[in-house]
Design a protein around this motif. Structure first.
Motif, mmCIF file in Angstrom:
data_model
loop_
_atom_site.group_PDB
_atom_site.id
_atom_site.type_symbol
_atom_site.label_atom_id
_atom_site.label_comp_id
_atom_site.label_asym_id
_atom_site.label_seq_id
_atom_site.Cartn_x
_atom_site.Cartn_y
_atom_site.Cartn_z
ATOM 1 N N LEU A 20 -16.613 -0.488 -29.901
ATOM 2 C CA LEU A 20 -16.020 -0.938 -28.653
ATOM 3 C C LEU A 20 -14.533 -0.619 -28.690
ATOM 4 C CD1 LEU A 20 -16.975 -2.415 -26.111
ATOM 5 C CD2 LEU A 20 -16.279 -4.547 -27.188
ATOM 6 N N GLN A 21 -14.047 0.069 -27.684
ATOM 7 C CA GLN A 21 -12.648 0.478 -27.620
ATOM 8 C C GLN A 21 -11.766 -0.709 -27.220
ATOM 9 O OE1 GLN A 21 -11.676 3.594 -28.567
ATOM 10 N NE2 GLN A 21 -13.830 3.758 -29.124
ATOM 11 N N PRO A 22 -10.522 -0.741 -27.692
ATOM 12 C CA PRO A 22 -9.624 -1.852 -27.347
ATOM 13 C C PRO A 22 -9.457 -2.054 -25.839
ATOM 14 C CG PRO A 22 -8.679 -0.549 -29.115
ATOM 15 C CD PRO A 22 -9.909 0.177 -28.653
ATOM 16 N N ALA A 23 -9.392 -0.977 -25.074
ATOM 17 C CA ALA A 23 -9.247 -1.105 -23.622
ATOM 18 C C ALA A 23 -10.485 -1.769 -23.008
ATOM 19 C CB ALA A 23 -9.014 0.259 -22.992
ATOM 20 N N GLN A 24 -11.655 -1.472 -23.542
ATOM 21 C CA GLN A 24 -12.883 -2.088 -23.051
ATOM 22 C C GLN A 24 -12.887 -3.582 -23.373
ATOM 23 O OE1 GLN A 24 -15.489 0.508 -25.244
ATOM 24 N NE2 GLN A 24 -16.112 1.584 -23.380
ATOM 25 N N GLN A 25 -12.444 -3.927 -24.568
ATOM 26 C CA GLN A 25 -12.367 -5.332 -24.956
ATOM 27 C C GLN A 25 -11.409 -6.087 -24.045
ATOM 28 O OE1 GLN A 25 -13.345 -5.725 -29.644
ATOM 29 N NE2 GLN A 25 -11.260 -5.931 -29.103
ATOM 30 N N THR A 26 -10.262 -5.489 -23.782
ATOM 31 C CA THR A 26 -9.255 -6.131 -22.943
ATOM 32 C C THR A 26 -9.799 -6.358 -21.539
ATOM 33 O OG1 THR A 26 -7.492 -5.093 -24.218
ATOM 34 C CG2 THR A 26 -6.912 -5.926 -22.042
ATOM 35 N N MET A 27 -10.447 -5.350 -20.968
ATOM 36 C CA MET A 27 -11.024 -5.470 -19.644
ATOM 37 C C MET A 27 -12.074 -6.574 -19.619
ATOM 38 S SD MET A 27 -13.509 -2.857 -17.578
ATOM 39 C CE MET A 27 -14.787 -3.185 -18.769
ATOM 40 N N LEU A 28 -12.929 -6.606 -20.619
ATOM 41 C CA LEU A 28 -13.983 -7.607 -20.690
ATOM 42 C C LEU A 28 -13.404 -9.012 -20.792
ATOM 43 C CD1 LEU A 28 -16.969 -8.373 -21.062
ATOM 44 C CD2 LEU A 28 -16.636 -8.040 -23.507
ATOM 45 N N ILE A 29 -12.428 -9.201 -21.647
ATOM 46 C CA ILE A 29 -11.829 -10.519 -21.836
ATOM 47 C C ILE A 29 -11.165 -10.988 -20.547
ATOM 48 C CG2 ILE A 29 -10.005 -11.777 -23.036
ATOM 49 C CD1 ILE A 29 -10.580 -9.924 -25.448
ATOM 50 N N SER A 53 -8.434 -7.740 -33.697
ATOM 51 C CA SER A 53 -7.333 -6.785 -33.647
ATOM 52 C C SER A 53 -6.088 -7.498 -33.136
ATOM 53 C CB SER A 53 -7.660 -5.608 -32.725
ATOM 54 O OG SER A 53 -7.698 -6.028 -31.384
ATOM 55 N N LEU A 54 -4.968 -6.868 -33.341
ATOM 56 C CA LEU A 54 -3.713 -7.400 -32.842
ATOM 57 C C LEU A 54 -3.720 -7.439 -31.319
ATOM 58 C CD1 LEU A 54 -0.921 -8.457 -33.547
ATOM 59 C CD2 LEU A 54 -0.125 -6.100 -33.636
ATOM 60 N N GLU A 55 -4.288 -6.412 -30.701
ATOM 61 C CA GLU A 55 -4.365 -6.353 -29.239
ATOM 62 C C GLU A 55 -5.209 -7.512 -28.689
ATOM 63 O OE1 GLU A 55 -3.712 -5.222 -25.384
ATOM 64 O OE2 GLU A 55 -2.705 -4.502 -27.178
ATOM 65 N N LEU A 60 -5.464 -12.709 -25.797
ATOM 66 C CA LEU A 60 -5.902 -14.104 -25.788
ATOM 67 C C LEU A 60 -4.722 -15.066 -25.663
ATOM 68 C CD1 LEU A 60 -8.729 -13.999 -28.477
ATOM 69 C CD2 LEU A 60 -8.983 -14.243 -26.004
ATOM 70 N N VAL A 61 -3.650 -14.784 -26.380
ATOM 71 C CA VAL A 61 -2.458 -15.635 -26.284
ATOM 72 C C VAL A 61 -1.867 -15.558 -24.881
ATOM 73 C CG1 VAL A 61 -0.089 -15.911 -27.098
ATOM 74 C CG2 VAL A 61 -1.935 -15.603 -28.746
ATOM 75 N N SER A 62 -1.803 -14.355 -24.335
ATOM 76 C CA SER A 62 -1.261 -14.177 -22.995
ATOM 77 C C SER A 62 -2.089 -14.926 -21.953
ATOM 78 C CB SER A 62 -1.216 -12.689 -22.657
ATOM 79 O OG SER A 62 -0.880 -12.497 -21.315
ATOM 80 N N LEU A 63 -3.400 -14.770 -22.006
ATOM 81 C CA LEU A 63 -4.275 -15.457 -21.058
ATOM 82 C C LEU A 63 -4.223 -16.960 -21.255
ATOM 83 C CD1 LEU A 63 -7.364 -13.088 -21.057
ATOM 84 C CD2 LEU A 63 -5.691 -13.378 -19.238
ATOM 85 N N GLY A 64 -4.141 -17.381 -22.499
ATOM 86 C CA GLY A 64 -4.050 -18.809 -22.785
ATOM 87 C C GLY A 64 -2.789 -19.424 -22.216
ATOM 88 N N SER A 65 -1.686 -18.715 -22.323
ATOM 89 C CA SER A 65 -0.442 -19.258 -21.783
ATOM 90 C C SER A 65 -0.441 -19.261 -20.260
ATOM 91 C CB SER A 65 0.753 -18.477 -22.319
ATOM 92 O OG SER A 65 0.744 -17.157 -21.860
#
Length: 70
Positions: A20-29, A53-55, A60-65
């Protein structure tokens, strides 16, 4: 409906051992968070569907805040 499609996508990716690519993970989250599917997000993290991953941590931190300020 879209959530079901995303889960099927994840299932087929994992079944075929495609990374799973990082961009796909980000979009999914971001989608799961906007859809307020917090239980699904918890399960994706708990059962290691999403790669650590760091990304991932930053998103997650960004969305949480953002969620805490509402």
């Amino acid at each position: 409906y879209v959530t079901t499609i995303l889960l099927e996508f994840l299932r087929s990716v994992l079944e075929n051992q495609i990374p799973l690519q990082p961009a796909q993970q980000t979009m999914l989250i971001k989608f799961v968070f906007k859809a307020k599917q917090y239980a699904m997000l918890h399960q994706l993290l708990q059962f290691y569907v999403l790669n650590d991953s760091l990304e991932l941590a930053r998103v997650l931190v960004s969305l949480g805040s953002k969620g805490a300020t509402k």
